[in-house]
Design a protein around this motif. Sequence first.
Motif, PDB file in Angstrom:
ATOM      1  N   UNK A  73     -19.301  40.847 -15.288  1.00 55.77           N
ATOM      2  CA  UNK A  73     -20.386  40.265 -16.073  1.00 55.77           C
ATOM      3  C   UNK A  73     -20.423  38.764 -16.053  1.00 55.77           C
ATOM      4  N   UNK A  74     -19.356  38.127 -15.510  1.00 59.58           N
ATOM      5  CA  UNK A  74     -19.358  36.667 -15.405  1.00 59.58           C
ATOM      6  C   UNK A  74     -20.028  36.262 -14.092  1.00 59.58           C
ATOM      7  N   UNK A  75     -20.190  34.947 -13.891  1.00 60.33           N
ATOM      8  CA  UNK A  75     -20.828  34.450 -12.665  1.00 60.33           C
ATOM      9  C   UNK A  75     -19.833  33.605 -11.874  1.00 60.33           C
ATOM     10  N   UNK A  76     -19.659  33.960 -10.601  1.00 64.05           N
ATOM     11  CA  UNK A  76     -18.767  33.210  -9.719  1.00 64.05           C
ATOM     12  C   UNK A  76     -19.625  32.368  -8.777  1.00 64.05           C
ATOM     13  N   UNK A  77     -19.446  31.060  -8.839  1.00 66.76           N
ATOM     14  CA  UNK A  77     -20.273  30.159  -8.042  1.00 66.76           C
ATOM     15  C   UNK A  77     -19.407  29.196  -7.259  1.00 66.76           C
ATOM     16  N   UNK A  78     -19.997  28.582  -6.236  1.00 65.66           N
ATOM     17  CA  UNK A  78     -19.339  27.514  -5.501  1.00 65.66           C
ATOM     18  C   UNK A  78     -20.178  26.254  -5.580  1.00 65.66           C
ATOM     19  N   UNK A  79     -19.507  25.094  -5.613  1.00 65.08           N
ATOM     20  CA  UNK A  79     -20.272  23.866  -5.746  1.00 65.08           C
ATOM     21  C   UNK A  79     -19.493  22.634  -5.338  1.00 65.08           C
ATOM     22  N   UNK A  80     -20.180  21.484  -5.369  1.00 64.29           N
ATOM     23  CA  UNK A  80     -19.575  20.206  -5.014  1.00 64.29           C
ATOM     24  C   UNK A  80     -19.754  19.221  -6.167  1.00 64.29           C
ATOM     25  N   UNK A  81     -18.677  18.530  -6.511  1.00 66.78           N
ATOM     26  CA  UNK A  81     -18.716  17.556  -7.610  1.00 66.78           C
ATOM     27  C   UNK A  81     -19.483  16.320  -7.135  1.00 66.78           C
ATOM     28  N   UNK A  82     -20.562  15.954  -7.849  1.00 65.50           N
ATOM     29  CA  UNK A  82     -21.389  14.807  -7.428  1.00 65.50           C
ATOM     30  C   UNK A  82     -21.264  13.614  -8.375  1.00 65.50           C
ATOM     31  N   UNK A  83     -20.681  13.836  -9.575  1.00 60.33           N
ATOM     32  CA  UNK A  83     -20.413  12.736 -10.507  1.00 60.33           C
ATOM     33  C   UNK A  83     -19.150  13.074 -11.283  1.00 60.33           C
ATOM     34  N   UNK A  84     -18.291  12.069 -11.506  1.00 64.79           N
ATOM     35  CA  UNK A  84     -17.114  12.284 -12.335  1.00 64.79           C
ATOM     36  C   UNK A  84     -16.176  13.329 -11.762  1.00 64.79           C
ATOM     37  N   UNK A  85     -15.833  14.323 -12.584  1.00 62.53           N
ATOM     38  CA  UNK A  85     -14.916  15.379 -12.164  1.00 62.53           C
ATOM     39  C   UNK A  85     -15.264  16.661 -12.922  1.00 62.53           C
TER      40      UNK A  85
ATOM     41  N   UNK B 201      -8.349  20.600 -12.627  1.00 59.53           N
ATOM     42  CA  UNK B 201      -9.506  19.718 -12.443  1.00 59.53           C
ATOM     43  C   UNK B 201      -9.802  19.554 -10.966  1.00 59.53           C
ATOM     44  N   UNK B 202     -11.031  19.155 -10.673  1.00 63.39           N
ATOM     45  CA  UNK B 202     -11.488  18.884  -9.314  1.00 63.39           C
ATOM     46  C   UNK B 202     -12.195  17.533  -9.339  1.00 63.39           C
ATOM     47  N   UNK B 203     -11.915  16.693  -8.356  1.00 61.14           N
ATOM     48  CA  UNK B 203     -12.405  15.310  -8.383  1.00 61.14           C
ATOM     49  C   UNK B 203     -13.728  15.155  -7.626  1.00 61.14           C
ATOM     50  N   UNK B 204     -14.278  13.940  -7.699  1.00 58.35           N
ATOM     51  CA  UNK B 204     -15.560  13.590  -7.097  1.00 58.35           C
ATOM     52  C   UNK B 204     -15.578  13.913  -5.598  1.00 58.35           C
ATOM     53  N   UNK B 205     -16.694  14.508  -5.153  1.00 59.91           N
ATOM     54  CA  UNK B 205     -16.972  14.867  -3.751  1.00 59.91           C
ATOM     55  C   UNK B 205     -16.169  16.066  -3.243  1.00 59.91           C
TER      56      UNK B 205
END
Length: 494
Positions: free
Chosen positions: A420-432, A465-469
């Motif tokens: 029932x949760x959502x698993x997504x992929x993405x890229x950090x574009x600001x901050x972290x 945590x995951x950092x910028x870019x």
Amino acid sequence: MEQDIQQKKNNLISRPPIVVVLGHVDHGKTSLLDYIRKTKVAEKETGGITQHIGAYEIEVKGKRITFLDTPGHEAFSKIRSRGAKVADIALLIIAADEGIKPQTKESLECIKQAQIPFIVVLTKIDKEGANPDKVKKDLTELGVYLEGWGGDISVVQVSARTGEGIDDLLDLILLTSEIEELTGNPQLPASGTVIESHLDNRRGITATLIITNGTLKLQDKIIAGQAKGKVKILEDFQGQPIEQATFSSPVRVIGFEEMPPIGEKFMVYSDETEIDSTEKIQTIIKKELGDLNSLITIPTIIKTDTLSSSEALEPILDQLGQEQSWKFRILINDVGDLSESDLKIVPKEPTLIITFRVKQKAEIANIFLSNPYLNLVSGDIIYELKDKIIATVKDQFINKPTEEIIGRLEVLAIFNPIKGKQLIGGRVIEGRVQNKVRLRIFRKDQLIGEGKIINLQKNRRDVDSVELNEECGLLIDSNIKISQGDYLEFFQKI
């Protein structure tokens, strides 16, 4: 050709006076004009208070007089000042039972700056407690010397209830007009001043003009500042269609292509007319009001029914900001109904939306429901908005828990839901991105919902945590279905 133009310029005739009515709130200005016109203007205004300039034309002994009725409340000081500048004669209205008040002094200053003759009108002389002699004495202390009190400024005592003294007042206005030798040339193209403008949902941009010279006709090309147009509809002050009007007449014009600025001079022009190039007037105004050194900044959008209402709200916010040590950052101060396009510029922080006598378009209802940044204050009586603004700012901007925006992420991929949760992929574009924090979901710059990070991974390993870019995977708990191309904003309370 030059001889014809010169002959037209020399064709001067006597013109009717334009009379501005000034004074403190509730001192009887509108009631006086009601008696003169035998109409009930006050009943048409919210709370019985005149909130915009009104222009009315009457006939006395075969001669015309145009009146400008200006609001008396302190919020309308700009309107009162503008009214005095367009007029030939001023009436300084003072209630005989109350005497000199703050707006009395301010109105007197407007008259002095405009350098026009004026008549002191003492109203409510039939009321208990009326003391005309005390008012006259107090005026002397302000440097206003009336006839019979060491000066030559005319004074008339009237009652709008019984009509006492009103005929004397009208005679005195005509006499003052004759002394001033007011003239105009009906053969010239019209010129004058814009005293009101607003957006009519049915008919478009509508402007109220006072003609001070020449003749205005249907189909004439007109310009006020950078606002141009053609006279498509021409009406007298009673709203009756007419084909032309001449000097001192108040008229309603429909045909401007953009909102003409209030107080701006207008003129009729032809394609050959030389028009001075001036900087374009912007309806979207960016400025700051209040305590400019304050650490409390309130982004603000103002939407009102007319430009004069927009003007009147600014000194209220400026004074309020000074009193409360707040700074109002004006993003929009514009005329017309509140629409979706107005809210597109809202920053990602709490924003104050002030509306006065306007509607909210249907499409923005969902925006208010989904966007926690929007704080709406609306009303129909302009000075009553102050208390609502104070309450809203204290509740939503001062006492509201503050938060820190950690970063933003662009959604690149959507994977199969997990329980029932959502698993997504993405890229950090600001901050972290930080694990376990809350997030907001944006689609095409519009907030559509909130959620929370359940788990955060980088290179298929759990991380804090995951950092910028950097790219990452997130397990999101939210009742909003996230799509590729959405943006997530991460925040935490501080």
